[in-house]
Design an enzyme around this catalytic site. Sequence first.
Site, PDB file in Angstrom:
ATOM      1  N   ASP A  36       0.773  -1.189   0.105  1.00  0.00           N
ATOM      2  CA  ASP A  36      -0.126   0.134  -0.275  1.00  0.00           C
ATOM      3  C   ASP A  36       0.965   1.265  -0.036  1.00  0.00           C
ATOM      4  O   ASP A  36       1.985   1.298  -0.481  1.00  0.00           O
ATOM      5  CB  ASP A  36      -0.866  -0.090   1.220  1.00  0.00           C
ATOM      6  N   HIS A  68      -3.968   6.233   2.427  1.00  0.00           N
ATOM      7  CA  HIS A  68      -4.644   5.128   2.141  1.00  0.00           C
ATOM      8  C   HIS A  68      -4.232   3.756   2.882  1.00  0.00           C
ATOM      9  O   HIS A  68      -4.935   3.056   3.510  1.00  0.00           O
ATOM     10  CB  HIS A  68      -4.516   4.937   0.847  1.00  0.00           C
ATOM     11  N   SER A 245     -10.728  -1.424  -1.780  1.00  0.00           N
ATOM     12  CA  SER A 245      -9.519  -1.303  -0.982  1.00  0.00           C
ATOM     13  C   SER A 245     -10.014  -1.526   0.606  1.00  0.00           C
ATOM     14  O   SER A 245      -9.214  -1.871   1.165  1.00  0.00           O
ATOM     15  CB  SER A 245      -8.826  -0.058  -1.259  1.00  0.00           C
TER      16      SER A 245
END
Length: 300
Positions: A36, A68, A245
């Site tokens: 990530d 994120h 995600s």
Amino acid sequence: MKKRWTLMDQVRRKTNATSAYQRHLTGKGVTVAFLDTGISMHPDLQGRILAFRDFQNGKKYPYDDSGHGTHVAGICCGSGQLSRGQYAGMAPGAGIVSAKVLDYHGNGMREQVLSSVSWILKNKNRYHIKILNVSVGAVNSLKEKNAVLAECMEHAWDAGLVVVVAAGNMGPHAGSVTVPGTNKKVITVGAFDDCIFPGGCYSGRGPTQECICKPEITAPGSNIRSCSSTWYLDGRKYCIKSGTSMAAPVVSGAIALLLEKEPHLTNVEVKMRLKNCARNLNLPKYQQGWGMIDVNLLLT
């Protein structure tokens, strides 16, 4: 509807995960590796970040310049310390390994992903890595390069890791699952609640170009509140994000609970357990796969 999906405790309830915590299952002894944007030292994650490797800038200490990766890790493994458990993740006792392969904008090179998987496989026994969470997807790339990325994930699967991949946010048309979620071996996760947005549904749908049914399973992915990487700067302890995600780490966390309970399960056995325990949502096959993850059934 929006309020329904803003709390991680609601995600845990929706996936019937509360029974796991009543059995004192937290994912302890199981480590999840994340590909990530990195990870911040959020209090909900501290003490369980076993390793960090920066394939973008070569920095030694954990950081997340996007937010994120921290959000994704919190959904899977957050302890909920700063919220008195309200925003705890699915497996609050699991270990964390973070590989930063994406930059501030969420972009990265395949070479960095390949290098990160190689590093994870070399260190999987050292850090007890059982699960690889991949909230990364390739869009509009050459077929040959996509094939290399998909094969890389298959290599990780063949090495024994349970590889969980987001279906991507290019839906809802058929064939919109992004690479490497198109690989036949990995567990591809869609967001069953993607159509709550006025702009339309986003979760990638199958089939793949090889006519493989994808995704395998779905989980909540819209308006999920989880750890903020800027908590120490602006005081926002948690933030809200949406996408497949966010759905993928819900499944990764559930698998961590399962592997704590039954540590000798192989990745193939885990995948079959998911198939047999999914809750049918009566949605089209190429939207829901087997259905929605049900942790209570998974652990039965």
